[in-house]
Design an enzyme around this catalytic site. Sequence first.
Site, short mmCIF file in Angstrom:
data_model
loop_
_atom_site.label_atom_id
_atom_site.label_comp_id
_atom_site.label_asym_id
_atom_site.label_seq_id
_atom_site.Cartn_x
_atom_site.Cartn_y
_atom_site.Cartn_z
N ILE A 65 0.84 -1.20 0.00
CA ILE A 65 0.00 0.00 0.00
C ILE A 65 0.88 1.25 0.00
CG2 ILE A 65 -1.73 1.29 1.31
CD1 ILE A 65 -2.81 -1.37 2.30
N SER A 111 17.49 4.57 -1.13
CA SER A 111 16.47 3.57 -1.38
C SER A 111 16.72 2.93 -2.74
CB SER A 111 15.09 4.19 -1.34
OG SER A 111 14.76 4.64 -0.06
N LYS A 149 16.35 -9.77 -1.17
CA LYS A 149 16.07 -8.49 -0.50
C LYS A 149 15.57 -8.82 0.90
CE LYS A 149 13.65 -4.08 -0.98
NZ LYS A 149 13.08 -4.05 0.37
N CYS A 455 -5.02 -12.78 34.09
CA CYS A 455 -5.80 -13.56 35.04
C CYS A 455 -5.16 -13.40 36.41
CB CYS A 455 -5.82 -15.03 34.63
SG CYS A 455 -6.33 -16.16 35.94
N CYS A 461 -4.75 -21.08 38.93
CA CYS A 461 -5.22 -21.26 37.56
C CYS A 461 -4.43 -22.42 36.96
CB CYS A 461 -5.00 -19.98 36.75
SG CYS A 461 -5.47 -20.12 35.01
#
EC number: 6.5.1.2
Length: 712
Positions: A65, A111, A149, A455, A461
Amino acid sequence: MTRSPPRHADPKGNPYVESPPTDFEPASSLSADAAAEQAALLREAIREHDHRYYVEADPLIEDTIYDRLFERLQELEETFDLATENSPTSRVGGEPLDALETVEHVSPMLSIDNGAEPAAVHEFDERVRSGVADSGFDPEALEYVCEPKFDGLSVEVIYEDGEYVRAATRGDGREGDDVTEQVRTIRAVPGRLRGDPPERLAVRGEVFMPIDAFEAHNEALIERGEEPFANPRNAAAGTLRQLDPGVVAERPLDVFFFDVLAWEGEADRPGTHRGELAAFDAFGLKRTDLIEVVDDAEGAIAYRDDILDRRDGLNYELDGVVIKVNDRAACEALGSTSRAPRWAFAYKFPPRTAVTTVEDVTVQVGRTGRLTPVAELTPVDVGGVTVSRATLHNPAEMAALGVNVGDRVRIYRAGDVIPYVPEVVEKRSEGTYPFPETCPVCAAPVERDGPLAFCTGGLGCSVQLERAVEHWARRDALDIEGLGPERVEQLREAGLLDSLPALYDLTVMELVTLEGWGERSARNLIDELEATKRPPLADFLAGLGIPDVGSTTARTLARHFGDLDTLLDADEDDLQAVDDVGPEVAASIRGFLDAPENRSAIEGLRERGVDPEPVELADEDGDGPGPDALDGLTFVFTGSLAVARREAQDLVERYGANATSSVSGNTDYLVIGESPGQSKRNDAEANDVPVLAEDGFAELLAEYGIDWPPEA
């Protein structure tokens, strides 16, 4: 009131920040004013995305995107002549973090232009051939070097006269964060180069976290009740930006080097990129073996397709391949734009995502009581793997997504990493799934701690109890064979295990009544338990599962305090006096030790004879060797010695040395006993590390006034 830091773009007024649209109308259909307005919004949004990706390592959107937004901005600027000096298209994104010193790169870290279609590779090839022909090179002699890459964090590493001197993140491409001490802890980064390197060498590498190490590290974070990383890239980036190099050293980072940024001195620089990579081998710089030289675009496309097929079998993340002109003189002739070289191109992989429906949400309970919501999905194929479950991380993340049963969601999968839900693509329900107010296992109340939920049932537990026992028995803790998850669950369900100390109440007679247990296996477990009643203090502390205390920190605490009672009485100031223990870790340790159920477990263990051996502290005041006698030295041990290897490690660490498990350029001595491992000896030879037999090791210690072997 705490104010949020300013953003480059406000998502309320900018559609390209969160869930941006990418189906743009043709640029030619826009008016000049509309194009200018859209370009302005895109610049702001891309700056925000650059900041989130490069600075915070917390991207808002997927790479595909982001690429589409960037391409759209380029299109508008070129079509309407809207380019500005400070546009993201004219520079590499990202700003250095204020918390780290900023340093200037020896050469810009640019880049790379990219695309995801074969046509884009052919266009790149045509541009290159035209450019080299204009510069007097033979386009028919052109070669490309193709390499993976890597999806990690790019760094500049500088060596002078073969010695490691500096490392920096890419930052904005011209300046980056100084991470010299952090990178120094990465074992794949040599402290000294081999062979005959140039007087000054700056190389570019990619720091990453191997997938198997990432999964193990995330598991450890979850067990400690901490937030796991979403993917290996975030783990690498978040780790390297830690201000404490000790934290970095505890995390499994790796690196591949792939480019030369500067080569200065009399040593001849190779004339090809392939030759530079070969020089990396001579210098001891780690690089990938997945390199191929091809003659044309079709060869590069075939290489990318082959790497894509092999992608899931690799232990690191890739997001494409890079195609580079091999001839360095041709590269110099082609030159670069302000943001990217003209001689390189990234051919990206398709994203590993899919859209499916949430059928249900379940909540898992971890060892520390941390509750993790998991989306149960309509099975869907994601990159060749059928996915039916995906993590929602924590209640805050689930609320931010607004996800509920029935919603259509996007699933992202990277390698063998646990799939996760980055976004809701179609809301088909009302509201967000209601996070439970009581534990789904034991019905104890749920407490919130920031974005996390826990919890409060503790060892009452059943899941937390089982995980605590499994943690106690781990190899890097008490190392109790025969106590895997299935047997621990069996013991608890049989009523034989209602606490951690109850392990030491087990009898052979009780065990042989259980399915799958014979007298031999029962006796073996009882013997294993009996053998752990006088454990090293470091193992005892590691086995307790104190948040933020792994095996390395446990050993540091043991060496500092010497015995359990002194540690139990230490306040936070005393704890902060320990190397690599800051305020947060000190508070975490003190909080754990002050909790009644944890103190009860410790006392219960001691009542049953499980009492850790004190650590013999170095002589700080007397005539013997001081605690810093071996300061600065690093030892690796292999083979059978006069004492257990752990005792040898404890001895040298007691006097200020480091004891590591693998040989690197930072190792000072490899100590070998009987039947030593060949790989460590090979590594020592490759890194020019001196090798000592046990008698030579004893002579070395004697020079510092230290006896070998140590007294029992």
